[in-house]
Design an enzyme around this catalytic site. Structure first.
Site, mmCIF file in Angstrom:
data_model
loop_
_atom_site.group_PDB
_atom_site.id
_atom_site.type_symbol
_atom_site.label_atom_id
_atom_site.label_comp_id
_atom_site.label_asym_id
_atom_site.label_seq_id
_atom_site.Cartn_x
_atom_site.Cartn_y
_atom_site.Cartn_z
ATOM 1 N N CYS A 122 0.757 -1.300 0.065
ATOM 2 C CA CYS A 122 0.000 -0.122 -0.031
ATOM 3 C C CYS A 122 1.008 0.917 -0.083
ATOM 4 C CB CYS A 122 -0.770 0.008 1.378
ATOM 5 S SG CYS A 122 -2.268 -1.122 1.192
ATOM 6 N N CYS A 203 -8.302 -2.603 -4.213
ATOM 7 C CA CYS A 203 -7.681 -3.558 -5.015
ATOM 8 C C CYS A 203 -8.214 -5.084 -5.187
ATOM 9 C CB CYS A 203 -5.977 -3.693 -4.590
ATOM 10 S SG CYS A 203 -5.355 -2.052 -4.695
ATOM 11 N N CYS A 206 -7.088 -7.814 -2.940
ATOM 12 C CA CYS A 206 -7.223 -7.531 -1.235
ATOM 13 C C CYS A 206 -8.751 -7.096 -0.940
ATOM 14 C CB CYS A 206 -6.314 -6.453 -0.763
ATOM 15 S SG CYS A 206 -4.793 -6.753 -0.825
ATOM 16 N N CYS A 229 -5.840 1.337 4.286
ATOM 17 C CA CYS A 229 -4.309 1.318 3.441
ATOM 18 C C CYS A 229 -3.323 2.448 3.782
ATOM 19 C CB CYS A 229 -4.820 1.561 1.910
ATOM 20 S SG CYS A 229 -5.374 3.366 1.777
HETATM 21 FE FE1 SF4 Z 1 -1.214 -3.670 -2.453
HETATM 22 FE FE2 SF4 Z 1 -3.375 -4.743 -1.659
HETATM 23 FE FE3 SF4 Z 1 -2.784 -2.254 -0.744
HETATM 24 FE FE4 SF4 Z 1 -3.404 -2.909 -3.225
HETATM 25 S S1 SF4 Z 1 -4.608 -2.864 -1.095
HETATM 26 S S2 SF4 Z 1 -1.862 -1.677 -2.641
HETATM 27 S S3 SF4 Z 1 -2.803 -4.672 -3.634
HETATM 28 S S4 SF4 Z 1 -1.831 -4.482 -0.277
#
Ligand code: SF4
Length: 244
Positions: A122, A203, A206, A229
């Site tokens: 993130c 995303c 996730c 995040c």
């Molecule tokens: Fe990475 Fe998941 Fe964060 Fe998206 S939500 S930036 S895929 S850890």
């Protein structure tokens, strides 16, 4: 009111919360977008509820800069919905915010970092790109709401983002019913996943579907302690939390 910039952010936040808490979102947005014209950006994920706030802003000032953080890990449905929403609403200054290619090459070559370390992923794909994109602005707008999770239950309308900027959450006190009524009244397009059990959409790797009895954000990083995040932590707090 340029003199406002001479007042510390925390004092401005206190004053604005006294003025604006409990008002309709549009009555908060209208003077804010006028006062901070060109210096205030809307940050949007183009997720399940995003179109509500995007519509309000488009009605008041369609040339407001909209920062769309494209982590390159989004659902394909989000990418096509984003294009549809921009066209329908007539937004004229949507900026796609991408991760730094060099940082991704060094830190997440295979695109699998999210499996090992979600905080660092993130930080690379969301937090750092947004911090860079916000540099020219004095204030930003988010669509966060108190009802979305217990961690957002006390969120104020105006906040200090910890980087000398104002952060406005005009929908902070809106309920699910308020959002649903606004969708219906304005016949707004819905994210294709929102009716498939995804009340909050981030995303693809996730985000999971949830049952209606759970918090809207329960499907984000489901099964992990992580709930945010990091873009809504102050840079200082984010550093102290151990994240990069
Ligand atoms: Fe990475 Fe998941 Fe964060 Fe998206 S939500 S930036 S895929 S850890």
């Amino acid at each position: 009111m340029p003199y406002l910039n001479t007042i510390p952010v925390q004092s401005r936040v206190a004053m604005l919360n006294r003025l604006d808490t409990g008002k309709n979102p549009q009555d908060i947005l209208r003077p804010a977008l006028s006062m901070l014209s060109g210096k205030m950006a809307l940050v949007s994920s183009f997720g399940a509820d995003s179109v509500v706030l995007l519509h309000m802003v488009a009605q008041i000032a369609p040339d407001t800069p909209v920062l769309f953080i494209d982590t390159q890990m989004l659902f394909r449905a989000t990418v096509s919905y984003q294009k549809q929403v921009v066209e329908v609403l007539g937004l004229t200054d949507v900026r796609r915010i991408l991760p730094d290619p060099g940082e991704i090459f060094l830190g997440d070559t295979e695109g699998l970092l999210h499996q090992a370390d979600t905080d660092t992923c993130c930080a690379l794909r969301k937090v750092a790109p947004l911090q860079r994109a916000l540099e020219p602005f004095d204030a930003w707008i988010t669509g966060r709401k108190q009802h979305q999770s217990t961690t957002r239950a006390d969120m104020a309308t105006w906040e200090d983002d910890g980087a000398a900027r104002l952060k406005l959450n005009p929908l902070a006190q809106w309920s699910k019913a308020d959002v649903a009524a606004y969708f219906d009244h304005h016949n707004l397009p819905r994210h294709p996943l929102s009716e498939k059990g995804y009340p909050s959409i981030g995303c693809a790797p996730c985000t999971f579907s949830v049952t209606p009895d759970l918090d809207d954000r329960a499907g984000r990083w489901a099964g992990k302690a992580k709930t945010e995040c990091g873009i809504h932590f102050s840079p200082k707090a984010y550093k102290q939390s151990g994240s990069k």
